[in-house]
Motif scaffolding. Structure first.
Motif, PDB file in Angstrom:
ATOM      1  N   ASP A  37       9.760  34.731  64.627  1.00 38.49           N
ATOM      2  CA  ASP A  37       9.298  35.986  63.548  1.00 38.49           C
ATOM      3  C   ASP A  37       8.510  37.162  64.431  1.00 38.49           C
ATOM      4  OD1 ASP A  37       6.797  34.805  64.049  1.00 38.49           O
ATOM      5  OD2 ASP A  37       6.241  34.908  62.004  1.00 38.49           O
ATOM      6  N   ASP A  38       8.794  37.179  66.045  1.00 39.00           N
ATOM      7  CA  ASP A  38       8.147  38.266  66.703  1.00 39.00           C
ATOM      8  C   ASP A  38       9.066  38.635  67.759  1.00 39.00           C
ATOM      9  OD1 ASP A  38       5.770  39.780  67.259  1.00 39.00           O
ATOM     10  OD2 ASP A  38       5.172  38.276  68.722  1.00 39.00           O
ATOM     11  N   ILE A  39      10.305  38.878  67.237  1.00 36.34           N
ATOM     12  CA  ILE A  39      11.526  39.074  68.140  1.00 36.34           C
ATOM     13  C   ILE A  39      11.699  40.780  68.086  1.00 36.34           C
ATOM     14  CG2 ILE A  39      12.506  36.720  68.601  1.00 36.34           C
ATOM     15  CD1 ILE A  39      14.783  38.093  67.169  1.00 36.34           C
ATOM     16  N   GLY A  40      11.277  41.295  67.117  1.00 32.06           N
ATOM     17  CA  GLY A  40      11.806  42.520  66.674  1.00 32.06           C
ATOM     18  C   GLY A  40      11.286  43.799  67.661  1.00 32.06           C
ATOM     19  N   PHE A  41      10.007  43.574  68.158  1.00 33.25           N
ATOM     20  CA  PHE A  41       9.396  44.493  69.021  1.00 33.25           C
ATOM     21  C   PHE A  41       9.959  44.386  70.614  1.00 33.25           C
ATOM     22  CE2 PHE A  41       6.190  45.492  72.094  1.00 33.25           C
ATOM     23  CZ  PHE A  41       6.051  47.085  71.820  1.00 33.25           C
ATOM     24  N   PRO A  42      10.082  43.187  70.922  1.00 35.77           N
ATOM     25  CA  PRO A  42      10.989  43.124  72.262  1.00 35.77           C
ATOM     26  C   PRO A  42      12.478  43.514  71.997  1.00 35.77           C
ATOM     27  CG  PRO A  42       9.586  40.977  71.753  1.00 35.77           C
ATOM     28  CD  PRO A  42       9.640  41.773  70.441  1.00 35.77           C
ATOM     29  N   SER A  43      12.976  43.361  70.960  1.00 29.02           N
ATOM     30  CA  SER A  43      14.523  43.683  70.841  1.00 29.02           C
ATOM     31  C   SER A  43      14.175  45.387  70.748  1.00 29.02           C
ATOM     32  CB  SER A  43      14.839  43.235  69.479  1.00 29.02           C
ATOM     33  OG  SER A  43      16.069  43.910  69.096  1.00 29.02           O
ATOM     34  N   ALA A  44      13.410  46.188  70.165  1.00 29.73           N
ATOM     35  CA  ALA A  44      13.289  47.502  70.088  1.00 29.73           C
ATOM     36  C   ALA A  44      13.059  47.939  71.494  1.00 29.73           C
ATOM     37  CB  ALA A  44      12.186  47.858  69.115  1.00 29.73           C
ATOM     38  N   ILE A  45      12.243  47.418  72.368  1.00 30.85           N
ATOM     39  CA  ILE A  45      11.962  47.705  73.760  1.00 30.85           C
ATOM     40  C   ILE A  45      13.135  47.623  74.581  1.00 30.85           C
ATOM     41  CG2 ILE A  45      10.877  46.804  75.774  1.00 30.85           C
ATOM     42  CD1 ILE A  45       9.004  48.309  74.169  1.00 30.85           C
ATOM     43  N   ASN A  46      13.779  46.659  74.117  1.00 32.29           N
ATOM     44  CA  ASN A  46      15.244  46.389  75.145  1.00 32.29           C
ATOM     45  C   ASN A  46      16.184  47.671  74.709  1.00 32.29           C
ATOM     46  OD1 ASN A  46      18.316  45.208  74.766  1.00 32.29           O
ATOM     47  ND2 ASN A  46      17.130  44.629  76.733  1.00 32.29           N
ATOM     48  N   THR A  47      16.335  47.819  73.573  1.00 30.88           N
ATOM     49  CA  THR A  47      17.140  48.996  72.893  1.00 30.88           C
ATOM     50  C   THR A  47      16.874  50.409  73.638  1.00 30.88           C
ATOM     51  OG1 THR A  47      17.562  47.579  71.032  1.00 30.88           O
ATOM     52  CG2 THR A  47      18.256  49.949  71.088  1.00 30.88           C
ATOM     53  N   LEU A  48      15.356  50.354  73.624  1.00 30.59           N
ATOM     54  CA  LEU A  48      14.695  51.896  74.130  1.00 30.59           C
ATOM     55  C   LEU A  48      15.358  52.024  75.604  1.00 30.59           C
ATOM     56  CD1 LEU A  48      11.205  52.128  72.643  1.00 30.59           C
ATOM     57  CD2 LEU A  48      13.315  53.309  72.222  1.00 30.59           C
ATOM     58  N   GLY A  49      15.046  50.642  76.335  1.00 26.20           N
ATOM     59  CA  GLY A  49      15.963  50.613  77.816  1.00 26.20           C
ATOM     60  C   GLY A  49      17.105  51.127  77.904  1.00 26.20           C
ATOM     61  N   ALA A  97      22.735  36.441  80.001  1.00 25.85           N
ATOM     62  CA  ALA A  97      22.059  35.168  80.376  1.00 25.85           C
ATOM     63  C   ALA A  97      20.569  35.630  80.302  1.00 25.85           C
ATOM     64  CB  ALA A  97      22.347  34.550  81.743  1.00 25.85           C
ATOM     65  N   LEU A  98      20.145  36.864  80.913  1.00 23.26           N
ATOM     66  CA  LEU A  98      18.657  37.277  80.984  1.00 23.26           C
ATOM     67  C   LEU A  98      17.953  37.600  79.778  1.00 23.26           C
ATOM     68  CD1 LEU A  98      18.288  39.496  84.072  1.00 23.26           C
ATOM     69  CD2 LEU A  98      16.760  37.597  83.143  1.00 23.26           C
ATOM     70  N   TYR A  99      18.863  38.166  78.679  1.00 21.56           N
ATOM     71  CA  TYR A  99      18.434  38.546  77.393  1.00 21.56           C
ATOM     72  C   TYR A  99      17.658  37.655  76.692  1.00 21.56           C
ATOM     73  CZ  TYR A  99      18.261  40.787  72.616  1.00 21.56           C
ATOM     74  OH  TYR A  99      18.178  41.301  71.869  1.00 21.56           O
ATOM     75  N   PRO A 100      18.323  36.442  76.207  1.00 19.26           N
ATOM     76  CA  PRO A 100      17.517  35.480  75.388  1.00 19.26           C
ATOM     77  C   PRO A 100      16.308  34.793  76.003  1.00 19.26           C
ATOM     78  CG  PRO A 100      19.706  34.476  76.198  1.00 19.26           C
ATOM     79  CD  PRO A 100      19.783  35.909  76.590  1.00 19.26           C
ATOM     80  N   VAL A 101      16.313  34.858  77.616  1.00 13.60           N
ATOM     81  CA  VAL A 101      15.189  34.358  78.347  1.00 13.60           C
ATOM     82  C   VAL A 101      14.197  35.209  78.027  1.00 13.60           C
ATOM     83  CG1 VAL A 101      14.545  33.668  80.709  1.00 13.60           C
ATOM     84  CG2 VAL A 101      16.710  32.702  79.664  1.00 13.60           C
ATOM     85  N   SER A 102      14.457  36.342  78.393  1.00 13.28           N
ATOM     86  CA  SER A 102      13.295  37.608  78.521  1.00 13.28           C
ATOM     87  C   SER A 102      12.789  37.588  77.008  1.00 13.28           C
ATOM     88  CB  SER A 102      14.027  38.837  79.068  1.00 13.28           C
ATOM     89  OG  SER A 102      14.480  38.662  80.185  1.00 13.28           O
ATOM     90  N   MET A 103      13.784  37.725  75.985  1.00 11.78           N
ATOM     91  CA  MET A 103      13.117  37.715  74.521  1.00 11.78           C
ATOM     92  C   MET A 103      12.313  36.595  74.348  1.00 11.78           C
ATOM     93  SD  MET A 103      14.571  40.227  72.754  1.00 11.78           S
ATOM     94  CE  MET A 103      14.539  39.756  70.987  1.00 11.78           C
ATOM     95  N   ALA A 104      12.841  35.488  74.700  1.00  5.98           N
ATOM     96  CA  ALA A 104      11.717  34.275  74.288  1.00  5.98           C
ATOM     97  C   ALA A 104      10.633  34.347  74.883  1.00  5.98           C
ATOM     98  CB  ALA A 104      12.450  32.891  74.769  1.00  5.98           C
ATOM     99  N   ALA A 105      10.303  35.103  76.036  1.00  7.80           N
ATOM    100  CA  ALA A 105       9.144  35.033  76.824  1.00  7.80           C
ATOM    101  C   ALA A 105       8.427  36.205  76.085  1.00  7.80           C
ATOM    102  CB  ALA A 105       9.502  35.497  78.456  1.00  7.80           C
ATOM    103  N   ALA A 106       9.016  37.303  75.804  1.00 10.17           N
ATOM    104  CA  ALA A 106       8.244  38.388  75.221  1.00 10.17           C
ATOM    105  C   ALA A 106       7.534  38.401  73.925  1.00 10.17           C
ATOM    106  CB  ALA A 106       9.155  39.760  75.184  1.00 10.17           C
TER     107      ALA A 106
END
Length: 798
Positions: A384-396, A369-378
């Motif tokens: 077209d700007d979710i790639g960098f946040p997605s990479a940050i999540n995967t680095l985590g 539940a937190l993932y899409p909420v945080s992605m939308a905020a980031a």
């Protein structure tokens, strides 16, 4: 909108195929690098690293392309084509690894560097391409849904597909069609996914889709887009979203590592159990993502800070709530054992699934539940700007798996990792409150943090090992050591929970000790001809009837160290002992020195901490005796020591007159699996003998005609009674140690007649027949041992 639903369906199938690929990669690379935790976590980190890089590349492409679905289809097609060649690629990787590791100690940490390099090479293409698919599809849904709704929809669809893939691959596909068959099926599905995506892209790519569908967008979607637009410049929300994505990415893998580690103790660690746990975890993530999407449609005016705060609060309570369930799960299995559950594999798997789902799904749901909420905020609400946040999540994710696997698990244990995760969430709640805009009250900012702190303080801080380490989940029986005190224990990724259960016998004024791993019996110190001490001795003594030389021996599986001691005392100049877990060796040497006679300190004895198959692949030593005594064949990965390829490897590491001795279970084992084991061994060894020692079986195998018993060999066996160290043990044989010959059930010609009685498939690295069939034997009746013994004796009389 129908086409958007088709894309959701396409990404569901993609998730199914991707999970099947991941299972294939993990199992095959475990054979290349070994199944020790360092190799496992290294491969997982590499996998996540490729995904992170792919997400970053996908972000750049998504900003500039007008044909994201077309590019998505190309990526899926290349993944499928690459995976078609992975059997050959992994074979080359194995050859390269052997060359690179030449001359290096088989358990050296230096090997991790080669694992990283080779793993990166073989996994780079598929993982990078998989990583960029998510940003492309979210970009394709711009103007169809809000950014949060698009993220939630694609995330939940893909993760649902992965959950189904984990369940079906483990319970149906691999057992039915093998590893390669599952790979071919997954690549076919991926090709179909690509074809459907090409069709959608060719018929109506994103620009026309957007124009056609935008006028009929729902009021909620339009309102939500307005809210997102208003928040697009909120730097505070972006920074908070990135922080939460990284931290929760780490928490996700920390919780997955610790929970699966703990559940291996509570529900078992067979291949089926891991599929069950993984599907529950992925299913929870998917449900959480879907929930977040629906909540966004209902509460369109909620801010990013509010949504993140509510998600973190839910995660905190779910993590802490799970800490109360471990003892309850252990009591649950003890109660089932007292109820005499029916001997049905599927019923027992269902009963195991209940605590797995109850413990795993709530925290996973909150993370999802937190993932899409945080992605939308980031991303500032930009498709077209979710790639960098997605990479940050995967680095985590990468940080989480490395931190949990290499540092926290061996230092503080799996249970305490959950508490560390809860503490991280508490800090994130404080950060969320501090970053909220002026106008929010202190209660709105920090109320959830205060309540979370109270729960964190009252949560249990340690496990009740007395209940956990009982192993009642295996056979649904109460072990004789239930209720005994835990006087020593250790915990690690390789060894699970290794514990010493102790009971003081008032009559003899002695401490009876039992060694367990994940609750499963390993051995004890009870010196009685009715205890397990006799079989442990027999496994070490029986090969003496076949050995011609006593220069160098290898023992795979240390246990309490008794068998290693017997092998050493039989006269070997050099003894190499290999065990996956250093915990087992250390605890055995601390607590069972009275029965293993401090063999670990004896001259000529060397220890290696890796898996037996990896050791044999890398060592240059050749042996007069290879003795294998694993805890159970049905443990995930253990069956690879009974596959055709392992027997070929073992035969190549024996000297000309060398002998292989291998334990195999007769309790809870089907006759078909006994045939498979003997057939797989006989495919590499011309002579195979079968012994029954106590209530378990032992294979003696050799390609030498000199391995047949003789008077000289028997005389050496009898002379063991003159060994001062061995005398108390030999006394456990009232009629003399020579009676071991009575344990011989089948001669080589009788084994050949048995195998010729009907066609039997071999277990190999492709079909994994034993890994997926032996766990079903745990549901068989206890009387199966007597039936199996009578069955073997039938061929002895022919």
């Amino acid at each position: 909108m129908k086409k958007l639903n088709v894309l959701f369906g396409v990404f569901f199938c993609s998730g199914f195929a991707a999970l099947a690929y991941q299972i294939y990669f993990a199992k095959k690379l475990a054979l290349v690098f070994g199944s020790q935790s360092s190799a496992t976590y290294t491969v997982l980190a590499i996998y996540m690293g490729g995904m992170a890089l792919g997400a970053a590349i996908g972000a750049r492409i998504a900003r500039s392309t007008t044909r994201p679905v077309h590019l998505y289809a190309i990526a899926e097609l290349i993944v499928a084509l690459y995976c078609l060649f992975t059997p050959g690629i992994f074979s080359l990787a194995h050859d390269a690894y052997l060359v690179a590791a030449d001359g290096i100690r088989p358990d050296s940490s230096r090997l991790v560097l080669y694992q990283i390099l080779l793993g990166s090479l073989v996994l780079a293409v598929p993982t990078i391409l998989m990583g960029l698919t998510f940003p492309l599809l979210v970009r394709a849904a711009s103007n169809l849904r809000s950014c949060l709704g698009s993220i939630a929809g694609f995330y939940s669809s893909n993760t649902f597909g992965a959950a189904v893939g984990a369940l079906l691959a483990g319970y149906v596909l691999i057992p039915a069609i093998g590893m390669n068959g599952t790979l071919w099926l997954s690549t076919a599905l991926d090709v179909l996914v690509a074809m459907v995506a090409f069709y959608i892209a060719g018929k109506d790519e994103v620009d026309s889709l957007d124009t056609a569908v935008a006028p009929v967008a729902t009021v909620a979607t339009v309102a939500n887009e307005a809210v997102v637009a208003n928040k697009a410049d909120d730097d505070s929300a972006r920074r908070l979203g990135l922080l939460v994505l990284f931290a929760v990415g780490a928490i996700t893998l920390m919780m997955e590592v610790s929970t699966i580690h703990m559940l291996a103790v509570v529900i078992g660690n067979s291949a089926y159990a891991f599929s069950l746990m993984l599907s529950c975890f992925l299913g929870g993530l998917a449900l959480g993502g879907r929930f977040a999407g629906r909540q966004a449609e209902k509460h369109v005016h909620a801010t990013h800070h509010q949504r993140i705060r509510d998600g973190l609060s839910l995660l905190m309570f779910c993590i802490l709530g799970s800490t109360f369930l471990w003892t309850a799960a252990s009591v649950y299995f003890i109660m089932l054992a007292q109820m005499h559950v029916a001997h049905s594999f599927w019923l027992r798997e269902l009963l195991r699934a209940i605590p797995a789902a109850v413990i795993i799904i709530p925290p996973a749901f909150a993370i999802g539940a937190l993932y899409p909420v945080s992605m939308a905020a980031a991303s500032g609400g930009r498709h077209d700007d979710i790639g960098f946040p997605s990479a940050i999540n995967t680095l985590g994710n990468i940080v989480g798996v490395l931190l949990a696997g290499f540092i926290l698990l061996p230092v503080i244990g799996g249970f305490q990792i959950a508490l560390v995760c809860a503490a991280i969430v508490f800090v994130l709640l404080l950060a969320t409150g501090a970053s909220m805009m002026p106008g929010w009250s202190m209660i709105q900012r920090y109320g959830a943090s205060a309540i979370s702190l109270v729960f964190l303080l009252i949560a249990p801080k340690q496990l009740d090992l007395k209940l956990i380490a009982t192993g009642t989940n295996v056979y649904f029986h109460l072990p004789y050591y239930l209720g005994w005190d835990v006087t020593d224990h250790a915990e690690s990724a390789d060894g699970g929970i290794t514990a010493v259960m102790t009971h003081h016998d008032e009559k003899t004024n002695t401490d009876h000790k039992t060694l367990t791993t994940n609750g499963k019996f390993q051995g004890n110190n009870i010196m009685s001809d009715h205890s397990e001490m006799g079989p442990q001795l027999g496994y070490g003594l029986a090969p003496m009837r076949h050995l011609s030389n006593y220069d160098r021996a290898l023992v795979i599986g240390y246990g309490t160290g008794v068998t290693s001691m017997v092998v050493h005392e039989s006269g070997f100049k050099n003894l190499d002992v290999v065990d996956l877990s250093k915990d087992v060796v250390d605890i055995a040497n601390r607590n069972f020195a009275d029965v293993n006679q401090n063999v670990g300190k004896a001259p000529g004895v060397a220890f290696y901490y890796t898996d037996g198959r990896n050791y044999l692949s890398l060592t240059k030593n050749r042996y007069d005796l290879i003795s294998i005594q694993v805890t159970s064949i049905w443990f995930a990965g253990a069956a690879s020591l009974y596959n055709r390829e392992f027997y070929q490897l073992a035969a190549s590491r024996l000297k000309d007159d060398g002998v292989l001795k291998q334990w195999f279970q007769l309790n809870h084992m089907s006759k078909a699996n006994i045939h498979v084991i003997l057939s797989s061994a006989a495919a590499s060894f011309r002579h195979v003998w079968v012994y029954v020692v106590g209530s378990q079986g032992a294979i003696i195998a050799s390609n030498s005609d000199h391995a047949f018993p003789s008077d000289d060999k028997n005389a050496r066996l009898i002379s063991m009674a003159d060994n001062k160290i061995m005398k108390p043990y030999i006394d456990l044989y009232p009629k003399g140690v020579d009676t071991i010959k009575e344990s011989l059930i089948l001669q080589p010609d009788q084994v050949r007649r048995m195998l010729a009685s009907h066609a039997t498939a071999l277990s190999d690295d492709n079909n994994l027949l034993l890994e997926y069939s032996t766990p079903k034997g745990n549901a068989l009746h206890d009387a199966e041992f007597r039936d199996n013994l009578d069955y073997l004796k039938k061929f002895a009389s022919l």
